[in-house]
Design a protein around this motif. Sequence first.
Motif, PDB file in Angstrom:
ATOM      1  N   MET A  37      58.281   5.891  64.753  1.00 18.99           N
ATOM      2  CA  MET A  37      58.721   6.903  65.727  1.00 18.99           C
ATOM      3  C   MET A  37      59.328   6.262  66.969  1.00 18.99           C
ATOM      4  O   MET A  37      58.893   5.209  67.421  1.00 18.99           O
ATOM      5  N   HIS A  38      60.349   6.933  67.524  1.00 24.12           N
ATOM      6  CA  HIS A  38      60.957   6.464  68.764  1.00 24.12           C
ATOM      7  C   HIS A  38      60.128   6.937  69.962  1.00 24.12           C
ATOM      8  O   HIS A  38      59.214   7.760  69.831  1.00 24.12           O
ATOM      9  N   SER A  39      60.451   6.459  71.136  1.00 22.47           N
ATOM     10  CA  SER A  39      59.604   6.666  72.316  1.00 22.47           C
ATOM     11  C   SER A  39      59.480   8.141  72.701  1.00 22.47           C
ATOM     12  O   SER A  39      58.400   8.597  73.096  1.00 22.47           O
ATOM     13  N   ASP A  40      60.568   8.922  72.606  1.00 20.02           N
ATOM     14  CA  ASP A  40      60.489  10.336  73.001  1.00 20.02           C
ATOM     15  C   ASP A  40      59.502  11.111  72.128  1.00 20.02           C
ATOM     16  O   ASP A  40      58.727  11.947  72.613  1.00 20.02           O
ATOM     17  N   LYS A  41      59.527  10.839  70.821  1.00 21.16           N
ATOM     18  CA  LYS A  41      58.605  11.506  69.900  1.00 21.16           C
ATOM     19  C   LYS A  41      57.165  11.086  70.183  1.00 21.16           C
ATOM     20  O   LYS A  41      56.243  11.929  70.170  1.00 21.16           O
ATOM     21  N   LEU A  42      56.959   9.822  70.472  1.00 20.70           N
ATOM     22  CA  LEU A  42      55.613   9.327  70.781  1.00 20.70           C
ATOM     23  C   LEU A  42      55.073   9.975  72.048  1.00 20.70           C
ATOM     24  O   LEU A  42      53.899  10.363  72.110  1.00 20.70           O
ATOM     25  N   LYS A  43      55.921  10.118  73.061  1.00 23.49           N
ATOM     26  CA  LYS A  43      55.498  10.766  74.307  1.00 23.49           C
ATOM     27  C   LYS A  43      55.089  12.210  74.047  1.00 23.49           C
ATOM     28  O   LYS A  43      54.089  12.701  74.598  1.00 23.49           O
ATOM     29  N   MET A  44      55.844  12.897  73.239  1.00 20.11           N
ATOM     30  CA  MET A  44      55.546  14.297  72.937  1.00 20.11           C
ATOM     31  C   MET A  44      54.203  14.428  72.222  1.00 20.11           C
ATOM     32  O   MET A  44      53.392  15.315  72.543  1.00 20.11           O
ATOM     33  N   ILE A  45      53.934  13.546  71.263  1.00 17.21           N
ATOM     34  CA  ILE A  45      52.672  13.580  70.518  1.00 17.21           C
ATOM     35  C   ILE A  45      51.494  13.330  71.459  1.00 17.21           C
ATOM     36  O   ILE A  45      50.468  14.024  71.408  1.00 17.21           O
TER      37      ILE A  45
END
Length: 364
Positions: A37-45
């Motif tokens: 996963m890229h950083s934006d997806k990780l932040k959302m999770i």
Amino acid sequence: AWVTVSQSCEIEDLLRDLAQKLFSEIRRKVPEGLESMHSDKLKMIIKELLERRRYLVVFDDMWHMHEWEAVKYALPKNNCGSRIMITTRKSDLAFISSSIESKGKVYNLQPLKEDEARELFCRKTFQAISGVLATKDKHRIDEWSMICRCLGSEIQVNSKLDNLKTVLCLSFNDLPYYLKYCFLYLSMFPEDYQIQRMRLIRLWIAEGFIEAKDGKTVEDVAEDYLKELLNRNLLQVAERTSDGRVKTLRIHDLLREIIILKSKDQNFATIVKEQNVVSPEKLRRLALHGTLPNPNGQQQRSVSQLRSLLMFGVSEILSLGKLFPGGFKLLGVLDYQDSPLKKFPVAVNDLYHLTYLSLKNTQI
């Protein structure tokens, strides 16, 4: 969750580590594909996971402001009494990150009380040093004297203390290039020596370590360099003036041992404590601690490249011509401060590259 931030940390690795630890804490299965996963997806999770929870997240040993800027948006302000803690070696990072966020506080770690420090030393620190001491013959006083004098050499060769050396070297390796020479220069001062702030700044300038910047004098830039070393906790304030300005500084003994090793590896500077010490083929900077080198010894052939000469605690003075018969025409820094010099050194007249001469507290 407790997240250790490495010196060369990648933001996605940092976020991924945080997400994995949070899922582990709440005993939930890590989503598939987390590793890619890229950083934006990780932040959302992470944000969805913490939205309605009270949480404590610790980022241990954070080095750079961009790391905090990247992760803070993943941590929701949910009015549940959550807390975020950052540990760092850099004072400026602590103050900036706390001032940006609401109700942030900075806690400066204070020294332990004497009895607590002694207990910690006996319980923890001695476990590491005991590995060195255990290898020494208890009947050989000379070996124990060597340990007392030369802990630095033991750090270099003894695997028991590798972790300590590695931790201290991290702070040196993280320095920008313009600060590394400034910091290495401190290796020339004796152990426990209180370094005058203005003396250090003038020496840095004379050595050419200070780069001019628009709108600032070189003295101002040198002051900034000094503040940065203080902010990184690589230097300690020893004494302040009545109005609170830094007057003298000192460096911790273990850090000094590390930069002496670095200085030796890079042939940055040579320290002479004995008359017949063996010096490198090409001396660039020389610090004399309490003694003068043998004028008939090896220095004769190795001072033609000498740029800087500093003296500390020298009880007698020879003329430069007798001290270095081989010549020293490239000398640019000559510091006689506090030495028993009675006559002006006439050899100075022939030093065309000399940019710094200190006769402070001599007998002239």
